[in-house]
Design a protein around this motif. Structure first.
Motif, short mmCIF file in Angstrom:
data_model
loop_
_atom_site.label_atom_id
_atom_site.label_comp_id
_atom_site.label_asym_id
_atom_site.label_seq_id
_atom_site.Cartn_x
_atom_site.Cartn_y
_atom_site.Cartn_z
N HIS A 22 0.65 -1.35 -0.11
CA HIS A 22 -0.17 -0.03 -0.08
C HIS A 22 0.70 1.17 -0.13
O HIS A 22 1.97 1.30 0.73
N ASP A 24 2.10 4.39 1.87
CA ASP A 24 2.44 4.59 3.01
C ASP A 24 3.12 3.65 3.73
O ASP A 24 3.90 3.72 4.73
N ASP A 25 3.25 2.27 3.36
CA ASP A 25 3.95 1.31 4.03
C ASP A 25 5.47 1.35 4.12
O ASP A 25 5.91 1.30 5.22
N HIS A 138 0.26 -7.06 3.24
CA HIS A 138 1.68 -6.90 3.65
C HIS A 138 2.42 -8.36 3.49
O HIS A 138 3.50 -8.76 2.93
ZN ZN Z 1 -0.33 -1.33 4.50
#
Ligand code: ZN
Length: 244
Positions: A22, A24-25, A138
């Protein structure tokens, strides 16, 4: 099941590919480390599997969320000096699995960017804290990336359509896993902290409602302390694996 102790870190790294689920990860887990790598002259590229269309805490209309989050990730990357940000198409936030299609798409990126090191999310779940790092997307991206590194990217007979596109086999020598159980390679990013904070502030749709500075300082100080750094330091932590 857990990771072995981290391998000694390679000293001759020129290119890093960071692969995450995603927008921002990479910034939450690793923006400080990435900023330090850039400062050291390493070229870092981001590959993001989804546009984070199931995220967000504001009243942004859902159909606008993917474009907004792509824009936020590109702005955050610019803050730490990352020039290239790629997004995969065809994967929706919350539905990612370590499929052959995802392995092929990550393999293609590895063969194009030819990184010495890949940074990605842990494929191993942290059972003591099921939220956050252990989001299924994730874990799936961590698993698919690991399979793309070995054997797919180095095997000329894996995903043969890639060879037909001129993408030659490539050996990634080192993997850094973020968000996994018991990370033991601790990076002091106290100097890079202001840029990490600025990068995360670019993810307005995800962070505007948080006491971002407070949350980050507490988390990163705890990571530093667990890694044996002196008081007042801020850190990010990983498990490092050699692929040879
Ligand atoms: Zn994430």
């Amino acid at each position: 099941m857990t990771f072995p102790p981290s391998a000694p870190v390679l000293s001759d790294v020129h290119r890093v590919l960071a692969v995450f689920a995603h927008p921002d990860d990479v910034d939450f887990g690793s923006a400080g480390t990435v900023a330090a790598w850039i400062k050291a002259g390493i070229e870092v590229t981001y590959l993001i599997a989804t546009r984070g269309d199931a995220g967000g805490f504001d009243d942004t209309p859902r159909d606008q969320m993917p474009l907004l989050r792509e824009k936020e990730q590109r702005a955050a990357a610019a803050v730490v000096g990352v020039e290239h940000v790629e997004f995969l198409d065809g994967y929706a936030d919350g539905t990612v699995t370590p499929s052959l299609a995802l392995r092929r798409d990550i393999t293609a990126a590895i063969r194009r960017w030819r990184p010495d090191r890949v940074l990605t999310s842990s494929p191993l779940r942290r059972w003591e804290r099921i939220a956050g790092p252990s989001h299924p997307d994730h874990l799936a991206v961590g698993e698919a990336t690991t399979c793309a590194i070995y054997p797919d990217a180095r095997n000329p007979f894996a995903h043969p359509e890639l060879m037909r596109e001129g993408l030659q086999p490539w050996v990634v020598r080192e993997i850094w896993y973020s968000g996994g159980p018991d990370p033991d390679h601790v990076v002091d990013v106290t100097q890079e902290y202001p840029r990490k904070l600025a990068a995360l502030r670019e993810h307005v749709s995800q962070t505007a409602h948080l006491d971002l500075d407070g949350v980050l300082r507490a988390r990163m100080a705890a990571t530093a302390e667990a890694g044996g750094l002196p008081p007042g330091r801020l850190a990010e932590a990983y498990t490092v694996l050699s692929t040879s």
